[in-house]
Design an enzyme around this catalytic site. Sequence first.
Site, PDB file in Angstrom:
ATOM      1  N   TYR A 150       0.872  -1.176   0.000  1.00 56.01           N
ATOM      2  CA  TYR A 150       0.000   0.000   0.000  1.00 56.01           C
ATOM      3  C   TYR A 150       0.909   1.226   0.000  1.00 56.01           C
ATOM      4  CZ  TYR A 150      -3.481  -3.387   1.627  1.00 56.01           C
ATOM      5  OH  TYR A 150      -4.322  -4.466   1.746  1.00 56.01           O
ATOM      6  N   HIS A 167      -6.804   0.260  -2.228  1.00 54.79           N
ATOM      7  CA  HIS A 167      -6.474  -0.999  -2.882  1.00 54.79           C
ATOM      8  C   HIS A 167      -4.951  -1.174  -2.821  1.00 54.79           C
ATOM      9  CE1 HIS A 167      -7.039  -4.113  -5.903  1.00 54.79           C
ATOM     10  NE2 HIS A 167      -6.071  -3.574  -6.613  1.00 54.79           N
ATOM     11  N   LYS A 217      -3.345  -5.798  -9.716  1.00 56.62           N
ATOM     12  CA  LYS A 217      -2.108  -5.364  -9.080  1.00 56.62           C
ATOM     13  C   LYS A 217      -0.960  -5.546 -10.076  1.00 56.62           C
ATOM     14  CE  LYS A 217      -3.903  -7.121  -4.704  1.00 56.62           C
ATOM     15  NZ  LYS A 217      -4.673  -5.905  -4.386  1.00 56.62           N
TER      16      LYS A 217
END
Lengths: 355, 355
Positions: free
Chosen positions: B290, B301, B332
């Site tokens: 993060y 997210h 991601k």
Amino acid sequence: MDATYDGDLVRADRRAREQFYDARGYGRPDDGGVALDPVEAAHLLFRGDLDAVVDRRAGGGDRLDFRSFLASTAVSEVEFFVYKDLRDRGFYLSPTRESRVADTTGDFAVYPRGKGPWDDTTAYRVRAVSERAAIAAREMQSLAAVDGDGTGVLAVVDEESEVTYLEVDSPTITGSTHHSLPAIEGDLLADRVLVWDPPVELHERAFYGQQLDQEGDAVQLSLVEAAYLASQGKLTVDDGRSGGEATVVERGRDVEGERFDRRLRVYSALRTAGVVPKTGFKFGADFRTYADVADVDHLGHSELLVRVLPTDHAFAPRDLALDVRLAHGVRKRMVFALTGANEGIDWLSASRLTP
Amino acid sequence: MDATYDGDLVRADRRAREQFYDARGYGRPDDGGVALDPVEAAHLLFRGDLDAVVDRRAGGGDRLDFRSFLASTAVSEVEFFVYKDLRDRGFYLSPTRESRVADTTGDFAVYPRGKGPWDDTTAYRVRAVSERAAIAAREMQSLAAVDGDGTGVLAVVDEESEVTYLEVDSPTITGSTHHSLPAIEGDLLADRVLVWDPPVELHERAFYGQQLDQEGDAVQLSLVEAAYLASQGKLTVDDGRSGGEATVVERGRDVEGERFDRRLRVYSALRTAGVVPKTGFKFGADFRTYADVADVDHLGHSELLVRVLPTDHAFAPRDLALDVRLAHGVRKRMVFALTGANEGIDWLSASRLTP
């Protein structure tokens, strides 16, 4: 309320039995009182239902609170986190492991919600492991194997103490794809076979190979497809001289080593079961499979991802998590094909579970 | 139209140069005619633009058609499938590899659509490999490293001759998460540290650890989090005696071996860059990260999945495909942290690309 720990079980009196076992399914009746597994005692300490456990090991008498009991060798963190997580989810459960020495693995019988150790049904058989443990394929198989005694579940505690549940099963592989083919010939290249004049059934019905071009009529077979077709007497290959199965298998071993033999065995078993295996490369697997192929223009969704592994494989929980997460994301079932020195294949599936 | 192959290049006359090089970017001008790489000649044979290549090797004169040229040692299947796929996608491209001996890898400069070898821009630098090849981390790094000369791309040909493209890059890791913490104390358990009286910033602002219970105030730290905090002088631990970084690192090595040191180095680098690493277990990775954490109740997210690898790692294309596919599915970016014997970390990312 206190209890005493003798190095094996934690024992408490009749009142504790009523409060913990009768009312909430902790431990088991023992000589009028209750005998608790250390992990059960740890949970009661954590909840404040027990004030202390008196450690009677080596003739001592220390009063251990939750903090010191958890830090002691009496209880395993891995077991505690799984036990707590399942209790938090509303289940009663009992440790079933043979040894009560704190370990990085533990086994639990988990009862259906609303049921307990007094009842005769098990919802899940749970094996609790650390993410750092390696789980032998045999161990996974025994977890999957028991019929009618609850679902086999692997509960993995990661380094941040979160629990991931994986359902382990022994799937039956079946499909309806059976097509008869005429004999064909192909050129053996370095890592594939090119069939220059294929019958239409080869690719378009039986879904072998890929077309070399959209409009082209040549079909390229992978070596494992070619070796299977050759073993069925359907394909002969040319790499300067004419050859059959042995020639293709030899090439397969050249490019892939002994893994080629294991993959061919799994490929053959899938085809025999009426299932079409195609490469699983884009999913990081050996094969993806289609159970019912009548026509490649009306191909359904592929159902399984198959990874071929030796029977003595030890699963790293992180690799399992990766495979299962990916399979879930693409709506397929993750299946492991365990192949040993003999001809047999053991099928094992793993999937996400939220108890 | 015919051409001749001398064991290195395929040569044809002025008319061929006009038709192949001038009009469609095959080969390069050579003594009034055109010199083609074998893979370019193979594509022209495949299209029917060349009728045959006369093989002049060892003084011979065999006329090879596409089928026999592809089956010969002159051209690599892997290169051919990548070359053909990029041509099919509307690109002109030139082989750039030093050796023209048929191999399981090949390099191409791919020009932007509408451009060709006579222009001065490259869209992609493509390395073509077989799914069976192992790609050294160094090789991936050199593919990623060139600035302003096109995107580095790994093109993997799987056993069914399909091409998967992976963009390779050297990402810069930055975030804005910096929180100051008071000194804290914890209990060192077998595979984590429990902080019984944590300051609120520890978990809720700086996002270290997990709360033991929803309402509980204890925070459990992973060993890698604990080792980092100890290295910053923020944490002391108790496992019977008082200890700091060395005690936690020793425990980390006990449970994880030398991998613990590499993971700690990557964890520290991420924290230093203002990024919060948390376990990537559910994604089969070391960490998810993060970049901007102000408050765990308003967590965004996670952006990256990080896998820690030694600098001498050799990537198996199938493992790469698995990681990249999973990362894509969960939105991601897949990042590899290469750590060697020295203190440095090289960051490498891989992602799906459709040229």
